[in-house]
Design an enzyme around this catalytic site. Structure first.
Site, PDB file in Angstrom:
ATOM      1  N   SER A 148     -42.055 -28.483  49.761  1.00 11.41           N
ATOM      2  CA  SER A 148     -42.740 -28.786  48.511  1.00 11.41           C
ATOM      3  C   SER A 148     -42.554 -30.274  48.259  1.00 11.41           C
ATOM      4  O   SER A 148     -41.628 -30.893  48.806  1.00 11.41           O
ATOM      5  CB  SER A 148     -42.117 -27.974  47.364  1.00 11.41           C
ATOM      6  OG  SER A 148     -42.470 -28.505  46.101  1.00 11.41           O
ATOM      7  N   TYR A 161     -34.371 -25.629  42.716  1.00 10.50           N
ATOM      8  CA  TYR A 161     -35.567 -25.612  43.555  1.00 10.50           C
ATOM      9  C   TYR A 161     -35.664 -26.890  44.386  1.00 10.50           C
ATOM     10  O   TYR A 161     -35.976 -26.843  45.579  1.00 10.50           O
ATOM     11  CB  TYR A 161     -36.802 -25.443  42.678  1.00 10.50           C
ATOM     12  CG  TYR A 161     -38.068 -25.159  43.444  1.00 10.50           C
ATOM     13  CD1 TYR A 161     -38.270 -23.934  44.081  1.00 10.50           C
ATOM     14  CD2 TYR A 161     -39.089 -26.110  43.527  1.00 10.50           C
ATOM     15  CE1 TYR A 161     -39.441 -23.660  44.771  1.00 10.50           C
ATOM     16  CE2 TYR A 161     -40.263 -25.847  44.217  1.00 10.50           C
ATOM     17  CZ  TYR A 161     -40.429 -24.621  44.842  1.00 10.50           C
ATOM     18  OH  TYR A 161     -41.595 -24.367  45.523  1.00 10.50           O
TER      19      TYR A 161
END
Length: 242
Positions: A148, A161
């Site tokens: 990501s 995350y």
């Protein structure tokens, strides 16, 4: 050529997290763009996997569904065994499964932080470990790690995350270094905010997000490069003002 021999010659692709979002889009793009592709679709939700498999099969692809919890090593190993038993080998492994879990550092529990690492990083290690020996023995193939843009920067209220996705990037780089000269290609993919069910109910303008099909298209195109080239990293971001 018989149907059986056609399947045998077609590439075998494993996609984790294939029940929705980017994973489903990747599976459907391979089904549309790679004639006769054999797909192993992996996730926990069998019902959603079956729906994706049906859409892929409608284009002529062969798709098998494997329901597995990738946090459980035994289930990962059993899943890999079933794929190899069905297809004999794997040409493409797309490590896509993961889950966003936000929260400020001082508010998130240690357990939730550790679970985020398990869901987004440790599971990818387990899946890679399960398939890599067969891919090494064959001496060719593509491995994709879906990180990501959170794996490239730090974002407030996203410590777990970001840490996990930075870890995915590091894992991909280490695997690439280990496999150098052994016929396998490794690409780390960094999508920005992408239109997936994660955003359901958020109120975010979905038109401002990346289309999951765009991420899928780039992964399929990276696989279709000649064997003389390897795309090591792929970054996609939403276009500002769109």
């Amino acid at each position: 050529m018989s149907v059986g021999s056609a399947w045998a010659a077609a590439p075998a692709v494993v996609v984790t997290g294939a029940s929705q979002g980017i994973g489903a889009a990747i599976a459907e793009r391979f089904a549309t763009c790679v004639p006769g592709v054999r797909l192993a679709l992996v996730a926990r939700d069998r019902q959603r996997l079956e729906a994706v498999a049906a859409r892929c099969a409608s284009t002529g692809a062969q798709a098998i569904v494997l329901s597995a919890d990738l946090l459980e090593t035994a289930q990962v190993e059993r899943m890999a065994g079933q794929v190899l038993s069905s297809f004999g080998s794997v040409d493409v492994l797309v490590n896509n499964a993961g889950r966003w879990r936000g929260g400020a550092v001082h508010e998130m529990s240690v357990g939730d932080f550790a679970l985020t690492l398990q869901e987004n990083l440790v599971s990818m290690f387990a899946v890679t470990r399960a398939f890599l020996p067969a891919m090494l023995a064959r001496g060719r193939g593509d491995l994709f790690f879906v990180s990501s843009t959170s794996g490239l920067e730090g974002l407030a209220n996203n410590a777990a995350y970001c840490a996990a996705k930075h870890g995915v990037a590091g894992l991909a780089k280490a695997v690439r270094a280990e496999l150098a000269g052994r016929g396998l290609r490794v690409c780390c993919v960094y999508p920005g905010a992408t239109d997936t069910p994660t955003w359901d109910g958020s109120g975010v303008d979905r038109a401002s997000l990346i289309a999951a099909s765009d991420v899928a298209q780039m992964i399929v195109e990276a696989h279709r490069l000649s064997g003389r080239s390897m795309l090591e990293e792929l970054i996609l971001r939403p276009v500002a003002g769109r």
